[in-house]
Design a protein around this motif. Sequence first.
Motif, PDB file in Angstrom:
ATOM      1  N   ALA A  10       0.828  -1.205   0.000  1.00  0.00           N
ATOM      2  CA  ALA A  10       0.000   0.000   0.000  1.00  0.00           C
ATOM      3  C   ALA A  10       0.866   1.261   0.000  1.00  0.00           C
ATOM      4  O   ALA A  10       0.595   2.221  -0.733  1.00  0.00           O
ATOM      5  CB  ALA A  10      -0.923   0.003   1.219  1.00  0.00           C
ATOM      6  N   ALA A  11       1.917   1.247   0.814  1.00  0.00           N
ATOM      7  CA  ALA A  11       2.816   2.403   0.859  1.00  0.00           C
ATOM      8  C   ALA A  11       3.567   2.550  -0.464  1.00  0.00           C
ATOM      9  O   ALA A  11       3.756   3.664  -0.964  1.00  0.00           O
ATOM     10  CB  ALA A  11       3.802   2.255   2.014  1.00  0.00           C
ATOM     11  N   ASN A  12       4.000   1.436  -1.033  1.00  0.00           N
ATOM     12  CA  ASN A  12       4.720   1.471  -2.305  1.00  0.00           C
ATOM     13  C   ASN A  12       3.837   2.062  -3.402  1.00  0.00           C
ATOM     14  O   ASN A  12       4.297   2.856  -4.231  1.00  0.00           O
ATOM     15  CB  ASN A  12       5.181   0.069  -2.682  1.00  0.00           C
ATOM     16  N   GLN A  13       2.547   1.689  -3.403  1.00  0.00           N
ATOM     17  CA  GLN A  13       1.616   2.225  -4.391  1.00  0.00           C
ATOM     18  C   GLN A  13       1.405   3.720  -4.182  1.00  0.00           C
ATOM     19  O   GLN A  13       1.341   4.490  -5.144  1.00  0.00           O
ATOM     20  CB  GLN A  13       0.270   1.491  -4.298  1.00  0.00           C
ATOM     21  N   ALA A  14       1.309   4.139  -2.925  1.00  0.00           N
ATOM     22  CA  ALA A  14       1.115   5.561  -2.638  1.00  0.00           C
ATOM     23  C   ALA A  14       2.301   6.393  -3.117  1.00  0.00           C
ATOM     24  O   ALA A  14       2.128   7.444  -3.756  1.00  0.00           O
ATOM     25  CB  ALA A  14       0.900   5.761  -1.135  1.00  0.00           C
ATOM     26  N   VAL A  15       3.517   5.919  -2.836  1.00  0.00           N
ATOM     27  CA  VAL A  15       4.710   6.655  -3.262  1.00  0.00           C
ATOM     28  C   VAL A  15       4.816   6.674  -4.780  1.00  0.00           C
ATOM     29  O   VAL A  15       5.174   7.701  -5.383  1.00  0.00           O
ATOM     30  CB  VAL A  15       5.969   6.043  -2.613  1.00  0.00           C
ATOM     31  N   SER A  16       4.496   5.556  -5.442  1.00  0.00           N
ATOM     32  CA  SER A  16       4.533   5.501  -6.915  1.00  0.00           C
ATOM     33  C   SER A  16       3.536   6.484  -7.510  1.00  0.00           C
ATOM     34  O   SER A  16       3.814   7.155  -8.508  1.00  0.00           O
ATOM     35  CB  SER A  16       4.229   4.083  -7.397  1.00  0.00           C
ATOM     36  N   THR A  17       2.352   6.581  -6.888  1.00  0.00           N
ATOM     37  CA  THR A  17       1.353   7.532  -7.364  1.00  0.00           C
ATOM     38  C   THR A  17       1.847   8.962  -7.207  1.00  0.00           C
ATOM     39  O   THR A  17       1.696   9.799  -8.104  1.00  0.00           O
ATOM     40  CB  THR A  17       0.035   7.345  -6.580  1.00  0.00           C
TER      41      THR A  17
END
Length: 283
Positions: A10-17
């Motif tokens: 979830a954190a990885n997706q947030a940072v990628s976004t």
Amino acid sequence: MRERLSGDPAANQAVSTLRTLVPPVGYIPDFLTPSVPEGGLSAALEEVRATSPDRLRRDLARLRVTTVLPPWVTELGRPAGRGMRSLTKVLQVSSRVLLEARWDHIRKAIGDEIDTRSRVLLDGGVIALLESLRPFAQWRPPVLEVDYPTHRDLRLEGRGLLLVPSYFCWRRPTALADPTLGPVLVYPVTARPFDLVPENDGRLDRLLGRTRASVLTEVARGRPRSTSEVATAVGIALPSASYQLTVLRDGGLVTSHREGQHVRHSATPIGYRLLDGDRARLR
């Protein structure tokens, strides 16, 4: 940080976004960096969430000049849409993952920077404060020339200039792109994250001498120190500490001010920059 993100989808997706709107170089939308004097992260997120559709369109149009934006970006600012709520959630998660573990250290670095600049302002006035911004800015009356990535002129026209020290803005200063917004100059903190820097050869000892270098190092550690505190910490006699501090003050590396019965000393921005070449000393 890469290891933490690899174990937190979830954190990885947030940072990628977030990377979509915050490229490694170039323009970052002004609406992502609101000036919020109080309230911390929650107030800043609320300010982002309340960004007007017109402001969003202007900022995103400027970003499209240099960045290819995915379709989801068009959802931002639509009436009754979830785009801005989703974006503020991304900002919240990213802040928790990227900053939370280092937040106390970051706040201390910023606090020390504000204390240092405030003492310069109190001792020498606005001109001394502007001149202390070297080497990334030079005061050439009536213009403050800034080492900026692009050529631009920003006229204050009677408005004040807000100086914002930044822990992460470490190469050169930056500013809001929209000239109609309040004038802001974001500049690197003077005191670098010393504990993250590899050790070097101790060149400061050879330049100043071991005792004087130790005195300068001691007054750069957090709060202002009295002469007796410096003498005790360095392990020298009080008259010797007083002499060394006088030499450092005459050289512009230390500033002193009276506090009740004591005179307290702290490093100037120039002193911090000199220590920047021998950061292992401050570990």
